[in-house]
Design a protein around this motif. Structure first.
Motif, short mmCIF file in Angstrom:
data_model
loop_
_atom_site.label_atom_id
_atom_site.label_comp_id
_atom_site.label_asym_id
_atom_site.label_seq_id
_atom_site.Cartn_x
_atom_site.Cartn_y
_atom_site.Cartn_z
N ARG A 1 -8.29 13.57 2.43
CA ARG A 1 -7.57 12.32 2.65
C ARG A 1 -7.02 11.68 1.38
N VAL B 1 0.84 -1.20 0.00
CA VAL B 1 0.00 0.00 0.00
C VAL B 1 0.88 1.25 0.00
N PRO C 1 0.68 4.97 0.85
CA PRO C 1 -0.23 5.91 1.50
C PRO C 1 -0.32 7.23 0.76
N ALA C 2 -1.53 7.78 0.71
CA ALA C 2 -1.75 9.07 0.07
C ALA C 2 -1.45 10.18 1.08
N ARG C 3 -0.82 11.22 0.61
CA ARG C 3 -0.57 12.38 1.48
C ARG C 3 -1.88 13.15 1.67
N ARG D 1 -6.63 9.13 -1.89
CA ARG D 1 -6.84 7.69 -2.03
C ARG D 1 -5.49 6.98 -2.08
N ASP D 2 -5.32 5.97 -1.24
CA ASP D 2 -4.07 5.21 -1.22
C ASP D 2 -3.85 4.49 -2.55
N VAL E 1 -1.63 6.31 -6.68
CA VAL E 1 -1.96 7.05 -5.47
C VAL E 1 -2.57 8.39 -5.86
N GLU F 1 -1.47 1.40 -4.76
CA GLU F 1 -1.03 0.02 -4.52
C GLU F 1 0.10 -0.33 -5.48
N ARG G 1 3.77 5.76 6.19
CA ARG G 1 2.49 6.46 6.31
C ARG G 1 2.78 7.95 6.45
#
Length: 552
Positions: free
Chosen positions: A179, A50, A52-54, A181-182, A204, A184, A142
């Motif tokens: 937020r 995963v 992570p999205a900033r 979107r993460d 991402v 992959e 993260r």
């Protein structure tokens, strides 16, 4: 010879048997077990990571960061793989700021294959921890939320949970946009575990930045003034709001006591709320401006209409008195507002035509419903329905008793007086992802002439002899109204606890700024003119200078 031939035949037979067994095994693995073995190979040789999205930033009107996301890591462990738990805990604890005993307890959990040792550890500290080379640790990338200004606008900004969800304030309201979107990424490894290929399977999508109408400098000034109010009057709480009455843009929303946005858990829950929208209070005399505005708009009074003002005025089962008996015998509408006469306000409401038109105007000014401000947790106050009016209601409602409002409702209603008669929803978010947010259209509730008349009358409040003469600012005409309201406790009005307030604008003729200061349960003095008005003057004086609004 025959013996040799028999042995050769036997060996050949064994070879054929083994070959047959191998063929059968190959067929079994290649046909019957193919799917399960392929899945197992994929599990061992392919893994999804995963990305992570900033989370988007929250910034003030000038791009100053108020909330940002910084690279971090979650640190976890497989306890049974940690060979020397005591050494690991001793080395790791000071690096990630965790208690050594807590780490030992985590390492002792041999019944689990995964345990968190720290969440959202700053990247620099996580890298130091990684260099320790402790076996059994896992470092998961993260982001962690940081508030560079610590205390600034913390109740308004809100907070983000451990898993990155917005929990309160703007972080909650705009969580979906902030937020992102993460992504992959798929990692393919060979049989020895060495990476062969890395490919992104889901891109991402970073969160969108949110830009506010809030001005960090004005916010800081308002919070400093409220801190002085807190130190001097030791109230239960206080709120200050600065707004552009013409656009509805909120320039400062300050609360006291202050909360460190990076450590919200250290403050009591009641301190973490945004008092500007989440507290109800009886407005007291600040409400009289709406009583007067309604009667003017309906043509029932003029600024010069005179009313007899006795020392005691009986209304139903109540005896009304003014805070100060000026002994004038009579007052004009303007003087009633200037000297904040309770008796005069009740008589103006009677001239309006009684309870039905009065109730219509209370709701026309937006009381009893949400303002529409883009902040969560907004309360609607408590406004009695017309059928629940008692015989004495028109003896207390016109003077701001028997109903409750929020500070934001008062700002919206006063902005209609300040801007020429248009009621509109306040807003604090200017744009999301660079795209301007849609602002609700305003609704005209007063004529421009009525609004101008009320503004002129409110100038008298800060003039000589008015209840807030201390709110005068040299070089400017200012206007506003004081409020000193007894708090209702257990169905009765307290003689000990009060709310002191002042709402006003400047320059009075063509207002550019509107501000309010509400102080809950001040100690030592109770009057809006002594407690709230001086703080309002400080905030407004600083704001006029900062916004370079020329003296008149």
């Amino acid at each position: 010879m025959q013996v040799i031939e028999r042995r050769i035949g036997f060996i050949f037979a064994v070879f054929l048997a083994l070959l047959a067994i191998g063929a059968m095994k190959a067929a079994w693995l290649g046909v019957v077990k193919a799917d399960s073995l392929q899945r197992a190979a994929n599990v061992q040789q392919e893994s999804d990571i995963v990305i992570p999205a900033r989370r988007g930033s929250i910034e003030d009107a000038h791009g100053i960061d108020l909330g940002v996301s910084e690279p971090a890591m979650d640190i976890a462990a497989t306890p049974k793989l940690v060979t020397d738990a005591r050494k690991a805990a001793t080395e790791l604890a000071p690096v990630i700021d965790r208690d050594e005993v807590d780490l030992l307890k985590a390492f002792a959990r041999r019944d689990t294959g995964f345990v968190y040792l720290g969440r959202g550890i700053p990247a620099a500290k996580a890298e130091k921890a990684k260099k320790l080379g402790i076996p059994g640790l896992e470092f998961i990338p993260r982001y962690r939320r940081e508030y560079p200004r610590d205390w600034m606008a913390s109740q308004l900004l809100g907070s983000v949970g451990t898993d990155g969800d917005g929990l309160a304030g703007l972080e909650y309201t705009f969580d979906k946009q902030l937020r992102g979107r993460d992504g992959e990424r798929r990692l393919v490894k060979d049989a020895m575990g060495e990476p062969l290929e890395i490919r992104n399977t889901e891109p991402v999508k970073p969160g969108k930045d949110v830009r506010l109408t809030l001005d960090a400098n004005l916010q800081d000034q308002a919070e400093e003034v409220l801190a002085e109010v807190g130190a001097k009057w030791k109230p239960k709480g206080a709120t200050a709001i600065v707004m552009d009455p013409n656009s509805g843009a909120l320039l400062a929303v300050a609360n006291w006591p202050r909360v460190n946005a990076n450590e919200p858990g250290k403050a009591p829950p009641e301190v973490n709320i945004n008092r500007a929208v989440a507290t109800n209070y009886e407005p007291g005399s600040t409400f009289k401006a709406f009583t007067v505005a309604a009667a003017l708009e309906e043509g029932k009074v003029t600024p010069e209409t005179s009313f007899s003002i006795p020392s005691i005025y009986k209304y139903a089962d109540r005896e009304l008195k003014d805070a100060e008996d000026l002994g004038l015998g009579s007052m004009t509408t303007s003087e009633i507002l200037k000297y904040s006469s309770n008796i005069g306000a009740v008589k103006i409401a009677a001239a309006l035509g009684g309870s039905k038109p009065f109730d219509k105007w209370v709701r026309r000014f937006g009381f009893g419903k949400e303002t529409g401000v883009d902040l969560p947790g907004e309360q609607i106050g408590i406004v009695p329905t017309l059928k629940n009016y008692s015989g004495a209601s028109m003896g207390n409602l016109p003077i701001g008793q028997g109903l409750s409002v929020t500070p934001m409702q008062m700002m919206a209603a006063y902005s209609a007086i300040a801007n020429g008669g248009v009621l509109r929803a306040p807003h604090v978010v200017e744009s999301v992802g660079g795209k301007a947010t849609k602002k609700p259209a305003g609704k005209r509730i007063l004529s421009e002439s009525t609004a101008a008349s009320v503004r002129k009358m409110l100038e008298g409040v800060v003039g000589a002899g008015g209840t807030a003469s201390g709110a005068h600012i040299d070089g400017y005409t200012t206007a506003g109204k004081t409020g000193t309201a007894e708090k209702a406790i257990n169905g009765e009005y307290s003689k000990e606890f009060y709310v002191a307030s002042f709402v006003g604008f400047a320059p009075a003729k063509h207002p550019k700024l509107l501000a309010a200061v509400i102080v809950d349960e001040p100690e030592g003095d109770i009057y809006g003119g002594q407690v709230a008005a001086p703080a309002w003057k400080q905030i407004m004086n600083l704001a006029l200078s900062y916004k370079q609004i020329a003296p008149e």
